[in-house]
Design an enzyme around this catalytic site. Structure first.
Site, short mmCIF file in Angstrom:
data_model
loop_
_atom_site.label_atom_id
_atom_site.label_comp_id
_atom_site.label_asym_id
_atom_site.label_seq_id
_atom_site.Cartn_x
_atom_site.Cartn_y
_atom_site.Cartn_z
N ASN A 67 0.93 -1.21 -0.02
CA ASN A 67 0.08 0.21 -0.09
C ASN A 67 0.88 1.22 -0.12
O ASN A 67 2.12 1.11 0.09
CB ASN A 67 -1.14 -0.03 1.24
CG ASN A 67 -0.32 0.14 2.60
OD1 ASN A 67 0.29 0.97 2.63
ND2 ASN A 67 -0.66 -1.07 3.28
N ARG A 117 15.16 3.54 1.99
CA ARG A 117 15.99 2.63 1.11
C ARG A 117 16.52 3.65 -0.24
O ARG A 117 17.48 3.35 -0.92
CB ARG A 117 15.38 1.64 0.35
CG ARG A 117 15.03 0.46 1.37
CD ARG A 117 16.24 0.04 2.29
NE ARG A 117 15.84 -1.21 2.92
CZ ARG A 117 16.95 -1.77 3.66
NH1 ARG A 117 18.25 -1.42 3.76
NH2 ARG A 117 16.53 -2.94 4.24
C1 FAD Z 1 20.80 1.87 6.01
C2 FAD Z 1 20.30 0.33 6.75
C3 FAD Z 1 21.19 -0.51 7.37
C4 FAD Z 1 20.56 -1.62 7.89
N1 FAD Z 1 21.19 -2.43 8.57
C5 FAD Z 1 20.91 -3.67 8.96
C6 FAD Z 1 21.66 -4.51 9.87
O1 FAD Z 1 23.06 -4.38 9.75
N2 FAD Z 1 21.11 -5.51 10.29
C7 FAD Z 1 20.09 -5.63 10.21
O2 FAD Z 1 19.35 -6.79 10.77
N3 FAD Z 1 18.75 -5.00 9.60
C8 FAD Z 1 19.43 -3.88 9.00
N4 FAD Z 1 18.71 -2.97 8.36
C9 FAD Z 1 17.24 -3.22 8.19
C10 FAD Z 1 16.57 -2.42 9.11
O3 FAD Z 1 16.80 -2.87 10.59
C11 FAD Z 1 14.80 -2.70 8.99
O4 FAD Z 1 14.60 -4.01 9.36
C12 FAD Z 1 14.48 -2.46 7.73
O5 FAD Z 1 15.14 -1.18 7.19
C13 FAD Z 1 13.01 -2.51 7.48
O6 FAD Z 1 12.44 -1.24 8.49
P1 FAD Z 1 11.23 -1.26 9.40
O7 FAD Z 1 11.32 -2.33 10.01
O8 FAD Z 1 11.31 -0.09 10.16
O9 FAD Z 1 10.20 -1.03 8.18
P2 FAD Z 1 8.79 -1.83 7.96
O10 FAD Z 1 8.82 -3.27 8.28
O11 FAD Z 1 8.50 -1.59 6.51
O12 FAD Z 1 7.98 -1.03 8.94
C14 FAD Z 1 7.39 0.12 8.67
C15 FAD Z 1 7.08 1.01 9.88
O13 FAD Z 1 6.12 0.14 10.64
C16 FAD Z 1 6.60 0.54 12.09
N5 FAD Z 1 6.85 -1.16 12.76
C17 FAD Z 1 7.18 -1.80 12.03
N6 FAD Z 1 7.48 -3.23 13.10
C18 FAD Z 1 7.27 -2.36 14.16
C19 FAD Z 1 7.21 -2.96 15.41
N7 FAD Z 1 7.61 -4.40 15.38
N8 FAD Z 1 6.74 -2.18 16.18
C20 FAD Z 1 6.52 -0.89 16.04
N9 FAD Z 1 6.43 -0.53 14.95
C21 FAD Z 1 6.77 -1.07 13.92
C22 FAD Z 1 7.65 1.26 11.77
O14 FAD Z 1 7.45 2.73 12.21
C23 FAD Z 1 8.40 1.26 10.69
O15 FAD Z 1 9.03 2.23 10.28
C24 FAD Z 1 19.13 -1.98 7.92
C25 FAD Z 1 18.35 -0.79 7.22
C26 FAD Z 1 18.93 0.32 6.58
C27 FAD Z 1 18.17 1.24 5.72
#
Ligand code: FAD
Length: 193
Positions: free
Chosen positions: A146, A157
């Site tokens: 969505n 990203r």
């Molecule tokens: C530059 C960069 C480096 C990274 N490095 C690593 C790494 O070294 N190791 C690693 O494991 N991952 C890494 N990641 C992945 C990162 O930790 C996230 O898992 C990934 O970017 C997805 O983001 P998100 O979980 O915020 O977003 P989504 O899953 O798309 O969630 C969207 C939004 O929903 C909300 N949300 C989602 N889940 C929850 C929850 N459980 N509780 C409360 N609110 C929630 C938040 O507001 C979030 O922004 C990296 C990401 C980036 C951009």
């Protein structure tokens, strides 16, 4: 890499705005609806954006990149299976480096692929032979989200802290969405890595 739009909610901004009109007892008129949709985004009334979706077909990205993409929990993904599909004429993504190292990496990819083919010929299942393939192996996905999920993905990203390959994917998606829902998504210039 190829990023193609497969489906998008028609007149998404007008639709979001018309649904949001019920929150405010407002007039349900097309011109006002678009304005209201953008207003909702600016004010953080983001659940309105979940009422429009877009689906993309993404081809030729590495499994490094697809692994990053699938971390966005609110995007729904279908990915080409390495268990059920044998890798044939496989293409590998090359990181940017010197000519000498590029040659060495290419040799490594070739030897991994040669071993993969040998394991398949020996009768090993594709699901086990794939253990020797590099993360640079390209893959193909269909991804639906969505508009809130796409905005979250793009913000994370397309940022300069993200890796170059997924930044390109995010920019492509953003720019396609920007033509369909301008103001909600804004056209972004070329990514410099
Ligand atoms: C530059 C960069 C480096 C990274 N490095 C690593 C790494 O070294 N190791 C690693 O494991 N991952 C890494 N990641 C992945 C990162 O930790 C996230 O898992 C990934 O970017 C997805 O983001 P998100 O979980 O915020 O977003 P989504 O899953 O798309 O969630 C969207 C939004 O929903 C909300 N949300 C989602 N889940 C929850 C929850 N459980 N509780 C409360 N609110 C929630 C938040 O507001 C979030 O922004 C990296 C990401 C980036 C951009």
């Amino acid at each position: 890499m190829e990023v193609r739009l497969k489906y998008i909610t028609p007149d998404a901004l007008a639709l979001i705005g018309s649904y949001a009109s019920i929150c405010y007892n407002s007039k349900n008129e097309p011109a006002l609806n678009v304005k209201r949709a953008l207003h909702c985004k600016d004010r953080g009334h983001l659940s309105t954006l979940r009422h429009a979706i877009a689906t993309f077909h993404i081809k030729g990205i590495s499994r490094v990149c697809s692994h990053q993409l699938v971390r966005s929990k609110f995007l729904d993904v279908l990915q080409r299976s390495q268990r059920y599909c044998k890798e044939k004429d496989v293409v590998f993504v090359m990181p940017n480096t010197s000519e000498d190292l590029t040659t060495e990496i290419k040799e490594h990819y070739d030897s991994c692929y040669a071993l993969y083919s040998k394991l398949l010929s020996s009768g090993m299942l594709a699901e086990d032979a794939r253990f020797v393939l590099p993360e640079a192996t390209t893959t193909e996905l269909v991804v639906t989200g969505n508009f809130q999920a796409w905005l979250d993905f793009i913000n994370l990203r397309m940022d300069k802290h993200a890796q170059w390959e997924i930044r390109i994917v995010a920019r492509e998606i953003n720019n396609i969405l920007a033509t369909h829902a301008p103001g909600l998504f804004n056209w972004a210039p070329e990514i410099t890595t």
